[in-house]
Design a protein around this motif. Structure first.
Motif, PDB file in Angstrom:
ATOM      1  N   UNK A 101     -22.824  16.739  13.823  1.00 22.59           N
ATOM      2  CA  UNK A 101     -22.512  15.749  13.882  1.00 22.59           C
ATOM      3  C   UNK A 101     -21.513  14.466  12.950  1.00 22.59           C
ATOM      4  N   UNK A 102     -22.030  15.135  11.332  1.00 26.72           N
ATOM      5  CA  UNK A 102     -20.986  13.962  10.779  1.00 26.72           C
ATOM      6  C   UNK A 102     -19.604  14.175  11.176  1.00 26.72           C
ATOM      7  N   UNK A 103     -19.182  15.441  11.604  1.00 27.00           N
ATOM      8  CA  UNK A 103     -18.066  15.861  11.824  1.00 27.00           C
ATOM      9  C   UNK A 103     -17.279  15.071  13.020  1.00 27.00           C
ATOM     10  N   UNK A 104     -18.580  15.220  14.114  1.00 24.20           N
ATOM     11  CA  UNK A 104     -17.915  14.355  15.020  1.00 24.20           C
ATOM     12  C   UNK A 104     -17.964  12.601  15.222  1.00 24.20           C
ATOM     13  N   UNK A 105     -18.905  12.353  14.359  1.00 26.72           N
ATOM     14  CA  UNK A 105     -18.573  11.020  14.214  1.00 26.72           C
ATOM     15  C   UNK A 105     -17.747  10.620  13.903  1.00 26.72           C
ATOM     16  N   UNK A 106     -16.435  10.148  13.225  1.00 25.79           N
ATOM     17  CA  UNK A 106     -15.360   9.310  13.494  1.00 25.79           C
ATOM     18  C   UNK A 106     -14.587   9.449  14.521  1.00 25.79           C
ATOM     19  N   UNK A 107     -14.455  10.781  15.471  1.00 21.71           N
ATOM     20  CA  UNK A 107     -14.029  10.847  17.143  1.00 21.71           C
ATOM     21  C   UNK A 107     -14.955  10.119  17.953  1.00 21.71           C
ATOM     22  N   UNK A 108     -16.073   9.706  17.945  1.00 25.86           N
ATOM     23  CA  UNK A 108     -16.820   8.726  18.638  1.00 25.86           C
ATOM     24  C   UNK A 108     -17.398   8.100  17.924  1.00 25.86           C
ATOM     25  N   UNK A 109     -17.854   6.832  19.143  1.00 29.97           N
ATOM     26  CA  UNK A 109     -18.496   5.601  18.877  1.00 29.97           C
ATOM     27  C   UNK A 109     -19.728   6.000  19.192  1.00 29.97           C
ATOM     28  N   UNK A 110     -19.996   7.004  19.797  1.00 27.97           N
ATOM     29  CA  UNK A 110     -20.970   6.778  20.551  1.00 27.97           C
ATOM     30  C   UNK A 110     -22.359   7.912  18.960  1.00 27.97           C
ATOM     31  N   UNK A 111     -21.816   7.742  18.015  1.00 30.95           N
ATOM     32  CA  UNK A 111     -23.074   9.128  17.117  1.00 30.95           C
ATOM     33  C   UNK A 111     -22.508   7.965  16.340  1.00 30.95           C
ATOM     34  N   UNK A 112     -23.934   7.083  16.145  1.00 32.61           N
ATOM     35  CA  UNK A 112     -23.899   6.209  14.665  1.00 32.61           C
ATOM     36  C   UNK A 112     -24.313   7.242  13.609  1.00 32.61           C
ATOM     37  N   UNK A 113     -24.701   6.404  12.543  1.00 34.34           N
ATOM     38  CA  UNK A 113     -25.201   7.031  11.408  1.00 34.34           C
ATOM     39  C   UNK A 113     -26.442   7.070  11.380  1.00 34.34           C
ATOM     40  N   UNK A 114     -27.268   6.885  12.000  1.00 34.49           N
ATOM     41  CA  UNK A 114     -28.402   7.880  11.772  1.00 34.49           C
ATOM     42  C   UNK A 114     -28.587   8.499  13.439  1.00 34.49           C
ATOM     43  N   UNK A 115     -27.535   9.824  13.624  1.00 35.95           N
ATOM     44  CA  UNK A 115     -27.514  10.857  14.732  1.00 35.95           C
ATOM     45  C   UNK A 115     -29.331  11.199  14.780  1.00 35.95           C
ATOM     46  N   UNK A 116     -28.823  12.115  13.559  1.00 39.87           N
ATOM     47  CA  UNK A 116     -30.076  12.863  12.903  1.00 39.87           C
ATOM     48  C   UNK A 116     -30.774  12.158  12.125  1.00 39.87           C
ATOM     49  N   UNK A 117     -32.396  12.422  11.807  1.00 34.69           N
ATOM     50  CA  UNK A 117     -32.911  12.384  10.488  1.00 34.69           C
ATOM     51  C   UNK A 117     -32.164  12.552   9.568  1.00 34.69           C
ATOM     52  N   UNK A 118     -31.379  13.364   9.102  1.00 38.89           N
ATOM     53  CA  UNK A 118     -30.930  14.100   8.048  1.00 38.89           C
ATOM     54  C   UNK A 118     -29.765  13.106   7.831  1.00 38.89           C
ATOM     55  N   UNK A 119     -29.355  12.791   8.361  1.00 41.76           N
ATOM     56  CA  UNK A 119     -27.989  11.554   8.662  1.00 41.76           C
ATOM     57  C   UNK A 119     -28.301  10.335   8.376  1.00 41.76           C
ATOM     58  N   UNK A 120     -30.066  10.002   8.790  1.00 39.15           N
ATOM     59  CA  UNK A 120     -30.051   8.847   8.102  1.00 39.15           C
ATOM     60  C   UNK A 120     -30.315   9.147   6.134  1.00 39.15           C
ATOM     61  N   UNK A 121     -30.832  10.070   5.843  1.00 43.19           N
ATOM     62  CA  UNK A 121     -30.695  10.312   5.073  1.00 43.19           C
ATOM     63  C   UNK A 121     -29.792   9.740   3.840  1.00 43.19           C
ATOM     64  N   UNK A 122     -28.928  10.342   4.441  1.00 44.76           N
ATOM     65  CA  UNK A 122     -27.521  11.132   3.478  1.00 44.76           C
ATOM     66  C   UNK A 122     -26.704   8.840   3.531  1.00 44.76           C
ATOM     67  N   UNK A 123     -26.845   8.244   4.571  1.00 46.33           N
ATOM     68  CA  UNK A 123     -26.331   7.146   4.725  1.00 46.33           C
ATOM     69  C   UNK A 123     -27.729   6.033   4.468  1.00 46.33           C
ATOM     70  N   UNK A 124     -29.027   6.608   3.896  1.00 46.38           N
ATOM     71  CA  UNK A 124     -29.570   5.819   2.543  1.00 46.38           C
ATOM     72  C   UNK A 124     -29.137   5.788   1.880  1.00 46.38           C
ATOM     73  N   UNK A 125     -28.894   7.129   1.531  1.00 46.66           N
ATOM     74  CA  UNK A 125     -28.535   7.759  -0.204  1.00 46.66           C
ATOM     75  C   UNK A 125     -27.038   6.851  -0.103  1.00 46.66           C
ATOM     76  N   UNK A 126     -26.162   7.828   0.467  1.00 50.61           N
ATOM     77  CA  UNK A 126     -25.076   7.301  -0.259  1.00 50.61           C
ATOM     78  C   UNK A 126     -23.759   6.889   0.461  1.00 50.61           C
ATOM     79  N   UNK A 127     -24.232   5.857   1.065  1.00 50.70           N
ATOM     80  CA  UNK A 127     -23.148   5.139   2.390  1.00 50.70           C
ATOM     81  C   UNK A 127     -23.934   3.253   1.675  1.00 50.70           C
TER      82      UNK A 127
END
Lengths: 437, 309
Positions: free
Chosen positions: B246-272
C-alpha cells in the motif's frame, strides 16, 4: 512473525537513540581539538551536486573542510535529523525547507546564528528573511533558494484551441471550462492532493497566514477565509470536471504532460527541471506566465518549497558554530558560490543579487523559446507573499493529503476537508502541550 | 565432620553449568535484540513530549510520563479500527484465493507423468523472489489506465477496464499483487508435503478404482491439511503486516490514505508526524492483537485436530 517484531524493534531503536542523547552531551566539547587541525563539517543536503559547490569552498578554505552527505528529500528527512540530533549525531549543517524550520527549531535541531549571519539580511527579500527568523530576533538559517509560483502552459496548444493566458483566477476557471468544451479529453491542469506545498502556496497568495504566534500562544488559521476561497475555487473546478482530480508525480501524470492531455501546470520556478524529465517531448513548447490573480491588476504570488541552510545545535556544542555559519553565509551570498549553485545545483537562488545578475541571463534549455524566462521570474518573485509556518506543518500536510485526496476523488466538498486539516493540526498542537489560542 | 568427596561435587557442578553455557548465547541475543527493544517500545509508549511556551528556542521540549494516554488515544482513533477493517477485508479476499491457487497448482504438479513440472514450478515460484516494492511498482503501472498496456488493449477493443485504484477495486488491486507474489511460496510448501506422502497410498487407491481427481480430493488434501494450516497461519500474519504494497501504491491514487493499514499509521505517526510515542503505543496494540489472533487460531486448530482424532 519477525516483521511485526522488527517494527517494534525499529520503534524501540529510535527510542534508544533518544536516550543516548543524555550521555553524548558531555563528550562533544572537542573545540580544543578542533583548533589543531582543519575543522571538519558535515552537511546534509538533498540538492544534487551540492558536493561540487562544497569543493569550491574546500579549495579556498583549507582550515574548514565541508563534506556533503546526500539525503533523500521529503518529510522523513526532518524526522531523521531530529532523531540524529537527539542521539548527538546531527550534521553540522543541513538543508531544510522553509516550512520545516519551526519544527526543527522546536526540536532543538537548529541553532540561533543571528550573531554570525545577521549581516547577510540585506541580501535577501524581507519576506524570505522573515521565514528564517520565524518572526523573532533569532536567525535559524540562511536562505538558499526560493520557489515563487507561476503558471506554465503549452503555448502551441493554447494557440490551437484559441485560449488566452489567464491573468485572474476567474479567467483561469473560464479557460479550463472553455478547453473542456473544445477538447473534452484534455484538461487545463489537475488538482493534486499529494503535494500540500502547492496548496499552501496558493493559500499564501490569497493572503492566508496559517500559523501566527502571539505571546506564548499559537493561532492556527488553516480554515481562514482566504484559504476557504482557494479551496472553494478548486472544489468547484473539480466538481464540474473542469480540471482533472488525479495526483501529480505519477507515470500517468507525466504522460498527460508529455502528450498534451494536460496543457498547463501551476508550479514554481523549478518547473523546467521537472518538465525536462517528465515531459521530454514538449521541449520548447511551454511558456511561463505570472500566477493568475484574485484581484485583476495585482501581482502577488506564493511559494512552493524553497530551502535554507541551517547550522545545528550540535555544531555549536562542538565549537564549530562559527565555522558552519561562515560556510552557510558563503554558500548563499558569495558570488562564486551562487554561480556554482545556479550552474551545478540548478536552484533559483534566494539572494536578490543573483536573481537579477548575469548568472541567470540565459533561459533554461527547456524554455529556450522564452529567452526572458529569468528576468520574468525575478519580476514575479518580487510579489511573493510571506509565508507563516508553525511547529507542526508535517501534521497539517499529512492531514491535507488524506482529507483532500478523498475529497478530490469523490469530487466532494473541499471546505470539509479544510476543516479536517485545521482540526488535526490544532489537536496535535494541544496534544504536545502548545497553547493554542 | 567429614566433607563430601570433592570429585563428585565437581562433576555435579560441571554437569549443572553446561546447559546454561549452551543457553547463554541464545539468551543474550534474545535479550539484546528481542526483549530489550520490545521493552523499550513499551517504555516509549508510556512517554510523551511536552512543549513549553511557543516551543521555539532550545530546550523547549521535554519528555514526560504519559501514563496510558497514548494507548487511550490510539484505541480511540477510529483510523486504527477502520484500518484493521480494511486489512481484514483485504485478507478475506487474498488468503482463500492465494491458498486455493497454491493448492490447485501443487496438486496439478503432483499428478503422475506431468510435463514441464520443474519448469512450471519455477515459473509459479519466481514472483515470490520479486521484492514487494518492485512488484507493487510494476503492478501500479499496469493499474494506471493511462499507461497500462492492458487498458490500452481493452480500449482498442471498445471496452473500458475496471477502476482498480479507487473504491472497492483497490482491494482487488492489492490482493492481486499479494496473490501474484505469494502463491508460489505456498505452492512449494504444499507440494513438498505432497511429495512426502507414501506412494503406496495412491497405488492402493488406484487398485480400488479411484480416479486422479478422487485421489486428490479424498487422499491428498486431507493428508496435507497440516501444511494448509501452516500456510494459512503464515498468510494471516503477512496480511496483518501489509505495509510495503500500500505504501508503494499510495502516491498513485487519491484513495489510499496514509492510514490505510494499521502499520501505515504507525509509520505516519513516527516518521511523518514525528510522534514516536504514539507510534510505539500503536505498535504495541498491533503486536498484542496479532499475537492474540495467531495463538487463538493455533488453539482452535489444535482443538479441532484433537477432537477429530
Amino acid at each position: 512473525m519477525h516483521r511485526r517484531l522488527a517494527l517494534a524493534a525499529a520503534a524501540a531503536l529510535c527510542g534508544t537513540l533518544v536516550l543516548s542523547a543524555c550521555s553524548s552531551d558531555g563528550g562533544s566539547g572537542d573545540s580544543a581539538k578542533a583548533a589543531s587541525g582543519p575543522v571538519k563539517l558535515t552537511f546534509w543536503a538533498w540538492a544534487p551536486n551540492m558536493d561540487k559547490v562544497a569543493e569550491v569552498w574546500n579549495k579556498a578554505h583549507p582550515e574548514i573542510q565541508v563534506s556533503v552527505l546526500k539525503q533523500a528529500g521529503g518529510d522523513d528527512l526532518v524526522t531523521k535529523t531530529i532523531t540524529a540530533a537527539k542521539a548527538g549525531n546531527a550534521p553540522d549543517l543541513m538543508q531544510a525547507e522553509y516550512q520545516a524550520l519551526p519544527t526543527l527549531v522546536s526540536n532543538d535541531v537548529l541553532a540561533d546564528v543571528s550573531k554570525q549571519v545577521g549581516g547577510a539580511k540585506s541580501q535577501f527579500a524581507d519576506g524570505v528573511w522573515k521565514q528564517v527568523t520565524l518572526g523573532s530576533d533569532a536567525v535559524y538559517a540562511v536562505p538558499e533558494d526560493t520557489a515563487p509560483l507561476a503558471f506554465y502552459y503549452r503555448q502551441d496548444l493554447f494557440e490551437q484551441y484559441g485560449l488566452k493566458v489567464p491573468t485572474t483566477w476567474d479567467e483561469f476557471a473560464a479557460t479550463a471550462r472553455a478547453l473542456k468544451q473544445k477538447a473534452p479529453d484534455k484538461s487545463l491542469t489537475t488538482f493534486s492532493a499529494n503535494d500540500p506545498g502547492l496548496f499552501a502556496g496558493l493559500a499564501q497568495q490569497a493572503g492566508a497566514k496559517w500559523w501566527t504566534a502571539s505571546g506564548d500562544n499559537w493561532k492556527v488559521a488553516i480554515d481562514d477565509p482566504a484559504t476557504k476561497k482557494v479551496a472553494g475555487f478548486w472544489s468547484g473546478l473539480v466538481k464540474d470536471g473542469a480540471v482533472d482530480n488525479q495526483p501529480m508525480y505519477t507515470p500517468a501524470w507525466s504522460k498527460a504532460l508529455n502528450d498534451g492531455t494536460q496543457i498547463g501546470w501551476v508550479s514554481a520556478v523549478w518547473a523546467p527541471g521537472v518538465l525536462t524529465s517528465s515531459a521530454p517531448d514538449t521541449k520548447g513548447k511551454w511558456a511561463m506566465a505570472p500566477l493568475p490573480q484574485w484581484e485583476s491588476g495585482a501581482s502577488v504570488t506564493g511559494s512552493w518549497g524553497g530551502s535554507a541552510t541551517g547550522v545545528t545545535t550540535g555544531a555549536v556544542k562542538a565549537g564549530h558554530g562559527d565555522a558552519a555559519a561562515k560556510f552557510a553565509t558563503w554558500l548563499n551570498t558569495d558570488p562564486e558560490a551562487l554561480a556554482a549553485l545556479v550552474q551545478q545545483v540548478n536552484v533559483y537562488p534566494a539572494a536578490t543579487s543573483a536573481q537579477t545578475g548575469g548568472l541567470l541571463s540565459a533561459a533554461p534549455e527547456f524554455f529556450s523559446n522564452q529567452p526572458d524566462f529569468y528576468p520574468k521570474a525575478a519580476e514575479i518573485a518580487k510579489g511573493t507573499a510571506s509565508a507563516a509556518w508553525g511547529p507542526n506543518v508535517n501534521v497539517a500536510y499529512s492531514a491535507f493529503k488524506d482529507a483532500f485526496g478523498k475529497a478530490a476523488q469523490d469530487k466532494g466538498d473541499f471546505g470539509a476537508a479544510l476543516s479536517t486539516m485545521q482540526q488535526a493540526t490544532v489537536e496535535d498542537l494541544k496534544k504536545n502541550g502548545f497553547q493554542v489560542g | 565432620m567429614a566433607s563430601p568427596p570433592p570429585v563428585p561435587r565437581a562433576v555435579r557442578r560441571r554437569g549443572s553449568l553446561a546447559p546454561y553455557g549452551f543457553l547463554g548465547p541464545a539468551t543474550l541475543l534474545f535479550t539484546l535484540f528481542f526483549a530489550l527493544p520490545i521493552g523499550f517500545a513499551v517504555y516509549l509508549s508510556l512517554r510523551a513530549s511536552r512543549v513549553k511556551g511557543l516551543g521555539l528556542g532550545s530546550h523547549a521540549r521535554t519528555e514526560v510520563w504519559a501514563g496510558l494516554s497514548n494507548y487511550t488515544s490510539a484505541l480511540a482513533d477510529s483510523e486504527l479500527l477502520s484500518g484493521s477493517g480494511r486489512v481484514l477485508l483485504y485478507g478475506a479476499l487474498l488468503v482463500p484465493t492465494m491458498l486455493g491457487a497454491a493448492l490447485f497448482f501443487a496438486l496439478l504438479l503432483d499428478v503422475p507423468r506431468v510435463r514441464f513440472g520443474a519448469f512450471s514450478r519455477l515459473v509459479i515460484f519466481l514472483p515470490y523472489a520479486v521484492p514487494g516494492i518492485v512488484a507493487s511498482t510494476l503492478w501500479g503501472f499496469l493499474y494506471l489506465p493511462q499507461v497500462s498496456p492492458g487498458y490500452y488493449l481493452l480500449t482498442r477493443a471498445g471496452m473500458s477496464g475496471p477502476d482498480l485504484l479507487h473504491g472497492n477495486g483497490l482491494y482487488l488491486a492489492m490482493a492481486n499483487i499479494a496473490v501474484w507474489g505469494g502463491t508460489g511460496f505456498n505452492m512449494i510448501v504444499i507440494y513438498t508435503s505432497l511429495r512426502a506422502l507414501p506412494a503406496e497410498l495412491y497405488e492402493a487407491a488406484r487398485l480400488d478404482g479411484c480416479s486422479e481427481l478422487q485421489i486428490a480430493l479424498r487422499i491428498k488434501i486431507p493428508m496435507v491439511a497440516p501444511s494448509l494450516v501452516l500456510t494459512f497461519f503464515f498468510s494471516m500474519i503477512a496480511t496483518l503486516q501489509v505495509f510495503a504494497e500500500p505504501m508503494t501504491l499510495k502516491p498513485l491514487t487519491n484513495s489510499m490514505s496514509s492510514t490505510w493499514s494499521p502499520l501505515m499509521k504507525v509509520y505516519r505517526d513516527a516518521f511523518v508526524q514525528g510522534n514516536i510515542y504514539s507510534a510505539a503505543a500503536t505498535s504495541v496494540v498491533i503486536a498484542a492483537a496479532t499475537l492474540l489472533l495467531s495463538f487463538g487460531f493455533l488453539k482452535l486448530v489444535n482443538k479441532r485436530a484433537n477432537g477429530g482424532s
